[in-house]
Structures are given as structure tokens and as C-alpha cells.
Design a protein around this motif. Sequence first.
Motif, PDB file in Angstrom:
ATOM      1  N   SER A 177     -44.059 -46.053 -65.342  1.00  0.00           N
ATOM      2  CA  SER A 177     -44.479 -45.613 -64.009  1.00  0.00           C
ATOM      3  C   SER A 177     -45.709 -44.704 -64.093  1.00  0.00           C
ATOM      4  CB  SER A 177     -43.338 -44.928 -63.270  1.00  0.00           C
ATOM      5  OG  SER A 177     -42.913 -43.808 -63.985  1.00  0.00           O
ATOM      6  N   TYR A 178     -45.798 -43.988 -65.204  1.00  0.00           N
ATOM      7  CA  TYR A 178     -46.988 -43.149 -65.407  1.00  0.00           C
ATOM      8  C   TYR A 178     -48.231 -44.022 -65.500  1.00  0.00           C
ATOM      9  CZ  TYR A 178     -49.564 -39.091 -67.133  1.00  0.00           C
ATOM     10  OH  TYR A 178     -50.447 -38.064 -67.267  1.00  0.00           O
ATOM     11  N   SER A 179     -48.048 -45.117 -66.271  1.00  0.00           N
ATOM     12  CA  SER A 179     -49.162 -46.052 -66.401  1.00  0.00           C
ATOM     13  C   SER A 179     -49.506 -46.662 -65.056  1.00  0.00           C
ATOM     14  CB  SER A 179     -48.793 -47.178 -67.372  1.00  0.00           C
ATOM     15  OG  SER A 179     -48.641 -46.649 -68.643  1.00  0.00           O
TER      16      SER A 179
ATOM     17  N   SER B 276     -48.976 -45.445 -62.185  1.00  0.00           N
ATOM     18  CA  SER B 276     -49.572 -44.418 -61.351  1.00  0.00           C
ATOM     19  C   SER B 276     -51.065 -44.258 -61.664  1.00  0.00           C
ATOM     20  CB  SER B 276     -48.833 -43.122 -61.600  1.00  0.00           C
ATOM     21  OG  SER B 276     -49.280 -42.133 -60.740  1.00  0.00           O
ATOM     22  N   HIS B 277     -51.353 -44.238 -62.964  1.00  0.00           N
ATOM     23  CA  HIS B 277     -52.748 -44.034 -63.345  1.00  0.00           C
ATOM     24  C   HIS B 277     -53.590 -45.296 -63.322  1.00  0.00           C
ATOM     25  CE1 HIS B 277     -51.799 -40.038 -64.978  1.00  0.00           C
ATOM     26  NE2 HIS B 277     -53.108 -39.833 -64.786  1.00  0.00           N
ATOM     27  N   ASP B 278     -53.056 -46.301 -64.021  1.00  0.00           N
ATOM     28  CA  ASP B 278     -53.929 -47.425 -64.357  1.00  0.00           C
ATOM     29  C   ASP B 278     -53.994 -48.504 -63.299  1.00  0.00           C
ATOM     30  OD1 ASP B 278     -54.241 -45.947 -66.611  1.00  0.00           O
ATOM     31  OD2 ASP B 278     -52.798 -47.105 -67.797  1.00  0.00           O
TER      32      ASP B 278
ATOM     33  N   ARG C 149     -53.795 -48.039 -60.091  1.00  0.00           N
ATOM     34  CA  ARG C 149     -54.523 -47.608 -58.903  1.00  0.00           C
ATOM     35  C   ARG C 149     -56.052 -47.533 -59.133  1.00  0.00           C
ATOM     36  NH1 ARG C 149     -52.200 -43.751 -55.298  1.00  0.00           N
ATOM     37  NH2 ARG C 149     -53.295 -42.162 -56.472  1.00  0.00           N
ATOM     38  N   ALA C 150     -56.435 -47.309 -60.375  1.00  0.00           N
ATOM     39  CA  ALA C 150     -57.878 -47.177 -60.661  1.00  0.00           C
ATOM     40  C   ALA C 150     -58.660 -48.437 -60.276  1.00  0.00           C
ATOM     41  CB  ALA C 150     -58.076 -46.846 -62.131  1.00  0.00           C
TER      42      ALA C 150
ATOM     43  N   LEU D  93     -57.864 -50.593 -58.107  1.00  0.00           N
ATOM     44  CA  LEU D  93     -57.840 -50.729 -56.648  1.00  0.00           C
ATOM     45  C   LEU D  93     -58.911 -49.845 -56.005  1.00  0.00           C
ATOM     46  CD1 LEU D  93     -54.004 -50.806 -55.966  1.00  0.00           C
ATOM     47  CD2 LEU D  93     -55.625 -52.712 -55.895  1.00  0.00           C
TER      48      LEU D  93
ATOM     49  N   GLN E 139     -56.002 -51.456 -50.382  1.00  0.00           N
ATOM     50  CA  GLN E 139     -55.323 -50.266 -49.851  1.00  0.00           C
ATOM     51  C   GLN E 139     -53.823 -50.487 -49.713  1.00  0.00           C
ATOM     52  OE1 GLN E 139     -57.497 -49.174 -46.307  1.00  0.00           O
ATOM     53  NE2 GLN E 139     -59.345 -48.794 -47.527  1.00  0.00           N
TER      54      GLN E 139
ATOM     55  N   GLY F 145     -52.282 -50.250 -52.892  1.00  0.00           N
ATOM     56  CA  GLY F 145     -52.160 -48.821 -53.227  1.00  0.00           C
ATOM     57  C   GLY F 145     -50.902 -48.215 -52.629  1.00  0.00           C
TER      58      GLY F 145
ATOM     59  N   ASP G 249     -47.576 -46.693 -54.414  1.00  0.00           N
ATOM     60  CA  ASP G 249     -47.094 -45.335 -54.106  1.00  0.00           C
ATOM     61  C   ASP G 249     -45.612 -45.345 -53.759  1.00  0.00           C
ATOM     62  OD1 ASP G 249     -49.524 -44.355 -54.630  1.00  0.00           O
ATOM     63  OD2 ASP G 249     -50.117 -43.983 -52.528  1.00  0.00           O
TER      64      ASP G 249
ATOM     65  N   LEU H  51     -43.399 -46.172 -56.710  1.00  0.00           N
ATOM     66  CA  LEU H  51     -43.251 -45.015 -57.603  1.00  0.00           C
ATOM     67  C   LEU H  51     -42.294 -43.990 -57.006  1.00  0.00           C
ATOM     68  CD1 LEU H  51     -46.912 -44.494 -58.841  1.00  0.00           C
ATOM     69  CD2 LEU H  51     -44.940 -45.216 -60.188  1.00  0.00           C
TER      70      LEU H  51
ATOM     71  N   ARG I  79     -38.853 -42.793 -58.649  1.00  0.00           N
ATOM     72  CA  ARG I  79     -38.644 -41.374 -58.963  1.00  0.00           C
ATOM     73  C   ARG I  79     -37.296 -40.865 -58.449  1.00  0.00           C
ATOM     74  NH1 ARG I  79     -44.204 -40.453 -58.562  1.00  0.00           N
ATOM     75  NH2 ARG I  79     -44.124 -40.250 -56.307  1.00  0.00           N
TER      76      ARG I  79
ATOM     77  N   ARG J  50     -34.511 -40.617 -60.790  1.00  0.00           N
ATOM     78  CA  ARG J  50     -34.671 -39.680 -61.890  1.00  0.00           C
ATOM     79  C   ARG J  50     -34.542 -38.222 -61.464  1.00  0.00           C
ATOM     80  NH1 ARG J  50     -39.986 -40.459 -64.106  1.00  0.00           N
ATOM     81  NH2 ARG J  50     -40.541 -41.852 -62.393  1.00  0.00           N
TER      82      ARG J  50
ATOM     83  N   ASN K 107     -63.177 -43.310 -66.853  1.00  0.00           N
ATOM     84  CA  ASN K 107     -63.254 -44.613 -66.201  1.00  0.00           C
ATOM     85  C   ASN K 107     -64.623 -44.777 -65.534  1.00  0.00           C
ATOM     86  OD1 ASN K 107     -63.071 -46.639 -64.117  1.00  0.00           O
ATOM     87  ND2 ASN K 107     -60.838 -46.570 -64.390  1.00  0.00           N
TER      88      ASN K 107
ATOM     89  N   ASP L 191     -64.551 -45.290 -61.688  1.00  0.00           N
ATOM     90  CA  ASP L 191     -64.231 -44.046 -60.993  1.00  0.00           C
ATOM     91  C   ASP L 191     -65.398 -43.068 -61.052  1.00  0.00           C
ATOM     92  OD1 ASP L 191     -61.802 -44.716 -60.018  1.00  0.00           O
ATOM     93  OD2 ASP L 191     -60.608 -43.608 -61.501  1.00  0.00           O
TER      94      ASP L 191
ATOM     95  N   LYS M  60     -55.926 -38.253 -67.568  1.00  0.00           N
ATOM     96  CA  LYS M  60     -55.754 -39.246 -68.627  1.00  0.00           C
ATOM     97  C   LYS M  60     -57.094 -39.532 -69.276  1.00  0.00           C
ATOM     98  CE  LYS M  60     -53.084 -43.370 -69.538  1.00  0.00           C
ATOM     99  NZ  LYS M  60     -53.199 -44.788 -69.229  1.00  0.00           N
TER     100      LYS M  60
ATOM    101  N   SER N  85     -55.347 -39.859 -60.757  1.00  0.00           N
ATOM    102  CA  SER N  85     -54.567 -40.895 -60.072  1.00  0.00           C
ATOM    103  C   SER N  85     -53.093 -40.528 -60.071  1.00  0.00           C
ATOM    104  CB  SER N  85     -54.697 -42.229 -60.806  1.00  0.00           C
ATOM    105  OG  SER N  85     -56.027 -42.594 -60.917  1.00  0.00           O
ATOM    106  N   SER N  86     -52.721 -39.633 -60.974  1.00  0.00           N
ATOM    107  CA  SER N  86     -51.291 -39.377 -61.191  1.00  0.00           C
ATOM    108  C   SER N  86     -50.626 -38.625 -60.055  1.00  0.00           C
ATOM    109  CB  SER N  86     -51.103 -38.582 -62.482  1.00  0.00           C
ATOM    110  OG  SER N  86     -49.755 -38.222 -62.629  1.00  0.00           O
ATOM    111  N   LYS N  87     -49.562 -39.274 -59.583  1.00  0.00           N
ATOM    112  CA  LYS N  87     -48.747 -38.598 -58.581  1.00  0.00           C
ATOM    113  C   LYS N  87     -47.506 -37.993 -59.243  1.00  0.00           C
ATOM    114  CE  LYS N  87     -49.430 -40.506 -54.003  1.00  0.00           C
ATOM    115  NZ  LYS N  87     -48.747 -41.217 -52.925  1.00  0.00           N
ATOM    116  N   GLU N  88     -47.481 -38.057 -60.585  1.00  0.00           N
ATOM    117  CA  GLU N  88     -46.290 -37.578 -61.302  1.00  0.00           C
ATOM    118  C   GLU N  88     -46.072 -36.098 -61.058  1.00  0.00           C
ATOM    119  OE1 GLU N  88     -43.809 -38.975 -63.285  1.00  0.00           O
ATOM    120  OE2 GLU N  88     -44.590 -40.779 -62.279  1.00  0.00           O
TER     121      GLU N  88
ATOM    122  N   VAL O  71     -56.915 -44.486 -52.931  1.00  0.00           N
ATOM    123  CA  VAL O  71     -57.511 -45.806 -53.120  1.00  0.00           C
ATOM    124  C   VAL O  71     -58.660 -46.008 -52.117  1.00  0.00           C
ATOM    125  CG1 VAL O  71     -57.053 -48.277 -52.924  1.00  0.00           C
ATOM    126  CG2 VAL O  71     -55.430 -46.783 -54.116  1.00  0.00           C
TER     127      VAL O  71
END
Lengths: 675, 150
Positions: A456-458, A460-462, A464-465, A467, A501, A504, A508, A511, A515, A518, B15, B18, B71, B100-103, B123
Amino acid sequence: MSYLKEVINGSLLADGLMPRGDCYFWSASLVWLHAISDTLIASAFCSMLVALVYCIGKRKAPSFSPGFVWLAFFILGCGITHLFEVWNIWHADYWLSGALKGLTALMSVPASILLCRLVAAAKQPAASIIEEGRGRAAEDLHETNMELEKRVMERTAQLQAANESLLRREEALRESEGRLQTVVDHLTEGLVVSDLGGQALHWNRASLRMHGFESEEEGRRKLPEFAEMFELVTLEGVKLPLDQWPLARILRGESLHDVQFRLKRIGSGWECILSCSGLIAEYVSGKTLAFVTLTDITEHKLTEAALKESESRLRTTLDNLFEGCQIVDSQWTYCYVNARAGLHGHKKKEELLGRTMMEVYPGIEESEMFKTLQVCMEQRIPCVLDNEFAYVDGSNAWFELSILPVVEGILILSYDVTERKKSEEKIRLLNADLERRVSDRTTQLEAANKELEAFSYSVSHDLRAPLRAVDGFSVAVIEDYGELLPEEGRRYLETIRKGAQKMGRLIDDLLAFSRLSRAPLTSHTVDTGRLVQSVIEELHAERNGRLIDFRIGELPPCNGAIALLKQVWVNLLSNALKYSQKRETAVIEVGCLVSTMENVYFVRDNGTGFDMRYADKLFGVFQRLHRAEEYEGTGVGLAIVQRIVHRHGGRVWAESQPGCGATFYFTLSSKAAHE
Amino acid sequence: MSDHPIVEILLVEDNPEDLALALRALRKSNLTNRIHVARDGEEALEFIFCEGPHAERNIEDEPKLILLDLKLPKVDGLEVLRRIKADPRTRNIPTVVLTSSKEQSDLVESYELGVNSYLIKPVNFESFTTAVQQLGMYWLLLNQSPDSKG
């Protein structure tokens, strides 16, 4: 007087001699003078003779000698001659008289000699001797009299005492006899006395009772008569012939001691068990009788029998007990061992009985079990323990031992728990295995969870980039080169942007949803009314200026994680707003149905509603019942609601009809809120 | 004293897309004058602490704002943030995480390390542009830091 003369003449004149009276001429006075005088003299001589004889006899004078006999005869002769003087007055027996005088004269010679000797011997004058003799005689007489009187009195007293003693003895005898009778009558032992012919004479009360007799008269029978009334049976059940009856044996001279038999009265059920002793004994001066004593041992025998039965029952019980049972005395010697105990020890009973534990199991005194036995033996307290027993062949078994103090020493009950121990061991192993598997599984799950987190971390980061790049560069194209593009080209770019969008938003929501599982759940009491109010205020923007009729009922507090519950209300209320947007006046009702254990909250709208046929799809992730052009959304909102409610232990469901609005229910525990 | 111009914004972003979009957004806000770009954590640290290729730079000429992605290759953003906030010379530089992280964990850790702001890159590019403009406006123009020289 003449008559007298004639009589004498006629009868007494014999030989022609004349009586002396004739010489007196029968002068009465002269006759009588001579007659009386001679008579008196004769009497005096006789008295003297008597006195002499008495004196001699009384005094027992040592000087007594035959001389005194001559003196006595002389005195007698004197007296007799005088009497013949009187006789010869009327008779003329002068020869006889003369003979007597001659005899007296002869006797006078030794008498004179005696007297001369006496006189010569006497030193005292004759008068004093007489006087002394008289005084002594008087004294003697007095003494004799006194003594006599005393003896008479003594004798009288003796007689009286003897008399009284006799009376007393008689009374004592009577009393003693009475006492004896009472004692005999009240003895618990029976006593029967019989003569040697077998005739029963006396019965005491106990003996009557033992025979079932009412009175002694009933028992006064002869031995053979008893045989008509009773029969005697040995304790072994053999009927005794009459000649073997105890009385018969006693009469034959046997001395019996504790002969036991059953006495049965013929023709009735009456019977008792007696113990009999007896013998023939002298009873008074040579008289002999048979004495029989009886003891009623019926109760004793019954008790004994009951005891025997009970003991036998106990023994049988112990012998057949499923538990092993052993009794060990204070010297650690086996007194009792049942079959099972033998089996438990892989020993025969005979190998154990009479031997000590140390002999049978050398080294046992070092074991923990033996210490427990010692505690029980010495402190007299029951103990329990599980003991592992190792056999010589290398196998082993487990026994649960109950150790109890008993009179002899200790009682050990052993119960074979080998199977149980094996099961326990198996369970323990299974548990250990299970724990290990749980632990493995947990580790696996943790790893999976970590992977999921990394994923989920990936995301979240990867995810969305790119997009952002799609959207951002679409904007750059439109801004920088929009004029070069035809209208349609620009519209396409806008579509590209929308797609990016939307993706995206999907990411969201996805995720957010992942979450949820957890996030740790920390429960607090939540004021639902305030929570709902704040959510409605936050959702103000979503109204888009529409008129909404919120109808909020009583909302009791509940127990849960406030942030998560807020999400539930946000999702449900924003859904209600969304699906009622086509109503001129949207009516949104919020309330709660309270039951004992849970609160059933609901949100009702008058919106589009849905077809109940698809109700099962409502709460699935990315499941939608409406087209995106009609109602925006990713299909994650209700899935989130369900997951949160489930995590709180509640349920969620919905009711609806197309075009008639929908009602969403969810339950939450009210327990903590009520506490 | 130095040929290096005073840098107003240090943009740390690996990136390229970005980076291009961020620069475009900053340009739109007229904030592109003195931007230095670092493409990984190591480069960012060398610049900030005047090491390696930036050894000539005076550490006192600190950037007015650091925009930091989390990251990053080599040294990740949180480590960079930790180093900035651990050093008294650089502690006061406003540092904004742009990620990007919503963690939740990233958010919490960043704040614990002393981040000044935490911004999630949307986005939607328009939203992104607005956010960057507002950010620049605030930290470069409105905010007064203790060592700002006038």
C-alpha cells in the motif's frame, strides 16, 4: 407299858435269858433313861463317824492312813454296842452284844495306837487345832460359796452370749441367704440347680428367661421332660441327642465350660443361643447337686455374624476394587494386598504379604513417594500424590495414590492413571504443536501484513505519481498548446484528466479501506448525538445549497472508536445526501432503536433507493448499483461502513425500494454505554 | 564572497515528471528565480551541509525553503529531514514535505522530526499548482523566521 412287856416277853425271849429291862424291873423311867441315853450315844457315835469320813474326804489330809479306818470302825462299834444296849433292854441277845463289844474292843487297840501317835505328832495343843480347823473350814466354805456364785454368774453370762450369738448368726444367715437369693435372681447369667437325678430344683430369673419360662414351677421338671419341650442344636446346626445335652453330661460327672448351642422351643419359632458351663458340686455337708450356669450369647452371636458378614463384604469389596489397595503396618510390612495392587506392582500377593516394602522394593526409602508415605505414617494425615512407577522391564506406569492413616499403619489406594497421563502428555504435545503453528501462522501473517503495508505504501507513492503526470501534462498541453488543438482534442485531454483523477480517488479510497483493518481499535463511550451533529455540519458543502430536512431523533451513546464511527456517519449521511439530490426537498431521518444489548442506529432518506435484489452487493468493495454519470462514487464508502461496524462487533444492513428512498441500519453494543 | 547565488528554494525530487510539474507550478507563481534541485537525498544533504560539489557554499546562506519528497534514492526523505532538524545550523530552515504518501506513519514521523508542513501532492494539477503557490507565498513572503535578514 405292860402291853409292851408282854409283847417283848412273848416274842423276844429266846434262850431263857432275861432282857435287861427285867433288871430295871421294867421301871419305865429307868428303861427309857437307858434306852434314850444309849440311843443318843449311838447317834452321837454315828454323827462322829460321818463327820470323820467327811473331814477326811474333804481335806484330803496327807496324814490319812489306814489307822483312821480302824478309828472309824471303832466309833461305829461303839455306836452299835450302845444300840445293842437299847436292844437288850427288851431282848436278851447278850452273846451277840458281847461279840460286838469284843469286836469293838479289838478295834479299840489300833484306834488307841493311832490316837496316841496323833497326839504325839501334834505340837499344838488340841484346842488350838480345833479352833484353827473350825476357822479354816468356815473360810473354805465362804470361798467355795463365792466361787460358786461367780461361776454361776459367768456361766449365765456365757449362756446369754451364746444365745445372742446364735440369734445373730441365725439372722445373719437369713440375711445372707436373702442377699444371695437376690444376687442369684438378678444375675445376667442364668443359674439352674438340679439334683443328681436330673430333676431341676432351682432357677434364677435369667435362666427362666433363657428358656422362655414364666415361673420357676414351669422349670421344675426332670431332664427327659425337657426333651419334649426343647431341642438343642450345635452352632454348626447338628441336633444334639438327649445324652449329649449339657445337663446330661454334667450329671455323668463332666465339668463343662462354655459349651455353645442353640436352644429351640419345639413348635414355636422361639430360640436363643446359649453358652453353658457347669459341674457337680458339694453343697452342704456331703450333699451334692448339679450347678448349671447359662449366658445368653444370641446378641453377641448375631453381632458377630453381622460383623463377619460386614467384614467379608468389605474384604470382598477391597479384593475386587478397581483401585489397588494395600495396608502396610508401622514396620512397613504388607498386611493386606488386593489383587489389583499386585497387578499394579507386577507382583503376586504372596510376594508382598508379610514382607516389608524395603525388602520388596530395595531402595524405596530414597524415593519421594516414600517420604510422602512417611508423612502419612508419622503425622497421621491423609496424602495424595501422582507417582510414576518404573518396572524392572523398563516400562513405566503412573498411579494416583491416596494414602490414609489406618489402625495398622497406612492404607494405600492406587489408581492407574497411565492412560490419563499419556492423554495429558498427548494434549500437551498437541498444545505445544498448536502454539508453534499459531506462532508460525502469526509470523506468516505478520509478514503478509508487512508485505501489504509495503504494497500500500508503494501504491500510495508510485501509482499516484504517473497519474499526476497524466493530469499535469494534460493541463500543460492544454495551457501551452490548446490553441493548436481542435475542440475535440481538448475535450479528449479533459477526459484523460478525469480518468486520471478518478483513478486517484479510487486509489485514495482503496488505501483508506485497507488502512481500516490495520488501525488499532480503542473503544470509548461516544456521544452519538453530538457526533452526528458535527458530521452534518461538516457535510454542509455537499448540500450544494439544497434544502435538506434533517430529522434527528434520540441518539443514545455507544461504545467504540470515535474516529472510525465518525467515518461511518460521514459515509452514510453523504450517501443520503447524494442519492436524495434529485428530490426537491430531501428528507433525511436519523434515529435509533434501543434494545437490551445493542443500539440499532439508522439513516433514512427519501432518495432514489435501490432494488433489494442487489442488496447483497451494496457493501462490497467497488460495488455500485448506480451508473457513475448518475451518482458519483467509487463504491468503497459502504464497504468501509461495513468493515468498521464489523470491527465493532455490530451488523449492518439496508432496506429499500427503488424510488422510495433507502434505510441503512447498523448495530453497536450499548453495553459499555449503559455501564 | 561566493559565486553561488543565494538559493531561495531547495527542491528535492527524484521523479522527473513530478519535478517538471513542480517547477511549472512554481514558475506560474513566479517563484522560480533561485531554485536549486537535488535529485536524491545524498545530493540534498551535500547541498545543505556544503559538502562535496557544494563545499564552496557558505552554510549560512541557507535556503529559505526546502521542499522535500520522502521517497528518494540513496538517502530517503525522512533521513534528510532528521539530519536537517538535528543540526543547529540548519534546524531553522522551513522544511515542507511534499509527497504522494498518505501513510499515517510517514505523517507522524515527519512531525516528530520537526517538519514545518506536510503536503500531499494531489493528482489534479490545478490543485497542485494552487497548493504550491500558497506554500511559496506563505513561507517565502509571509512567514518570519528567527534568522531572516529583514
